[in-house]
Write an enzyme that holds these catalytic residues in place. Structure first.
Site, PDB file in Angstrom:
ATOM      1  N   SER A 250      74.260  16.589   5.015  1.00 44.80           N
ATOM      2  CA  SER A 250      73.517  17.512   3.775  1.00 44.80           C
ATOM      3  C   SER A 250      73.910  18.741   4.295  1.00 44.80           C
ATOM      4  CB  SER A 250      72.057  17.319   3.920  1.00 44.80           C
ATOM      5  OG  SER A 250      71.243  18.512   3.458  1.00 44.80           O
TER       6      SER A 250
ATOM      7  N   GLY B 165      68.813   5.992  -5.634  1.00 48.70           N
ATOM      8  CA  GLY B 165      69.370   7.309  -5.674  1.00 48.70           C
ATOM      9  C   GLY B 165      70.948   7.178  -5.600  1.00 48.70           C
TER      10      GLY B 165
ATOM     11  N   GLY C  26      71.594   1.876   2.069  1.00 53.01           N
ATOM     12  CA  GLY C  26      70.599   2.512   1.022  1.00 53.01           C
ATOM     13  C   GLY C  26      71.265   2.488  -0.428  1.00 53.01           C
ATOM     14  N   ALA C  27      71.591   1.307  -0.573  1.00 51.52           N
ATOM     15  CA  ALA C  27      72.063   1.004  -1.907  1.00 51.52           C
ATOM     16  C   ALA C  27      71.266   0.678  -3.042  1.00 51.52           C
ATOM     17  CB  ALA C  27      73.219   0.110  -1.884  1.00 51.52           C
TER      18      ALA C  27
ATOM     19  N   GLY D  90      73.052   6.006  -3.421  1.00 55.37           N
ATOM     20  CA  GLY D  90      73.370   4.719  -2.895  1.00 55.37           C
ATOM     21  C   GLY D  90      73.600   3.782  -4.168  1.00 55.37           C
TER      22      GLY D  90
ATOM     23  N   TYR E 234      64.509  16.667   9.533  1.00 56.14           N
ATOM     24  CA  TYR E 234      65.587  16.363   8.347  1.00 56.14           C
ATOM     25  C   TYR E 234      67.003  17.095   8.771  1.00 56.14           C
ATOM     26  CZ  TYR E 234      68.139  15.733   3.923  1.00 56.14           C
ATOM     27  OH  TYR E 234      69.193  15.340   2.893  1.00 56.14           O
TER      28      TYR E 234
END
Length: 271
Positions: free
Chosen positions: A139, A15, A11-12, A17, A162
């Site tokens: 999280s 955000g 996920g780079a 990442g 989530y």
């Protein structure tokens, strides 16, 4: 950070990442940056190229498909070493109930099953690369898993989807840490920040709170700081060690999650 190190970040392209990749690029390590969009991945490599003092590589995969996760792992296993694996990719609470390629609830599939499978497949190489680190981005939003309806077929809430996926990632981290104790590989997880200004937060219509820079700093600390050398099996709220939801400490709940994860991904896990 050694120039010989290889760091994988999922996920780079957005955000946290992307922030991690930007922060680490000048430090000399070989960065393998994952994304699911080829155009954005190539743009990231071009953007970071002038700042990088080590090699930049990108790998494409849609983590909503376990087959693509397996293909990503297969490509990464061609590396000589993996010193740090950062499981960062994830999706948020926006949108209704959706399903992965395998028919699982999408949030659970992307936020938990994908990093579970990727880590398990890469573990032999990571262990051969010791000392090495696994960093799971979780999280503070955590909700207990209802094992009678894990993929939320009978009752769906984006927040529940989530929060249970993020708790599952904490539970997996604790299991890994026990398994890897004494191996030279550590596994830790963190809540990098509350509602950082990312696309995920904006899509949910939430006003950002924590500056992205704080989340980057907290995560980079687990990636390469000597301060946490040898620290294993901990959950951090930013840079502070913290207590996750009590279910994370429940051996029976973690066993049930291991067995379920094995069934859903088709790989071998501890009973």
């Amino acid at each position: 950070m050694s120039e010989r190190q290889t760091i994988v970040i999922t996920g780079a392209t957005d955000g946290l990442g992307k922030g991690l990749a930007t922060e680490l690029a000048p430090r000399g390590a070989r960065l393998i940056l994952h994304g699911r969009n080829e155009e954005k991945s190539q743009a990231l490599i071009e953007e970071l190229g002038p700042k990088a003092s080590g090699e930049l590589v990108w790998r494409l995969a849609d983590l909503s498909s376990l087959d693509e996760v397996r293909n990503l792992a297969e490509a990464l296993l061609e590396e000589d070493r993996i010193d740090v694996l950062v499981n960062n990719a994830g999706i948020g609470t926006a949108g209704g109930r959706r399903e992965s390629a395998e028919g699982y609830e999408l949030t659970f599939a992307v936020n938990y099953l994908a990093p579970f499978l990727l880590t398990r497949d890469l573990l032999p190489l990571i262990q051969r690369s010791a000392p090495a680190r696994i960093v799971n981005v979780s999280s503070a939003g955590q909700a207990p898993i209802d094992f009678d309806d894990v993929i939320l077929e009978s009752s769906y809430s984006g927040t529940q989807a989530y929060c249970q996926s993020k708790l599952a990632l904490v539970m997996f981290t604790f299991d890994l840490a026990e398994e890897l104790e004494g191996s030279g590989v550590t596994a830790n997880c963190l809540h990098p920040g509350t509602y950082m200004p990312t696309n995920m937060v904006r899509a949910a219509g939430i006003e950002p709170a924590t500056p992205l820079e704080e989340g980057i700093a907290a995560t980079v600390r687990l990636i390469d700081s000597d301060e946490v050398e040898g620290v294993n099996g901990h959950y951090f709220d930013g840079v502070r060690e913290s207590a996750p939801h009590p279910q994370a400490e429940d051996p029976e709940a973690r066993r049930r999650l291991r067995v379920l994860s094995q069934e859903l991904t088709g790989i071998q896990a501890r009973a």
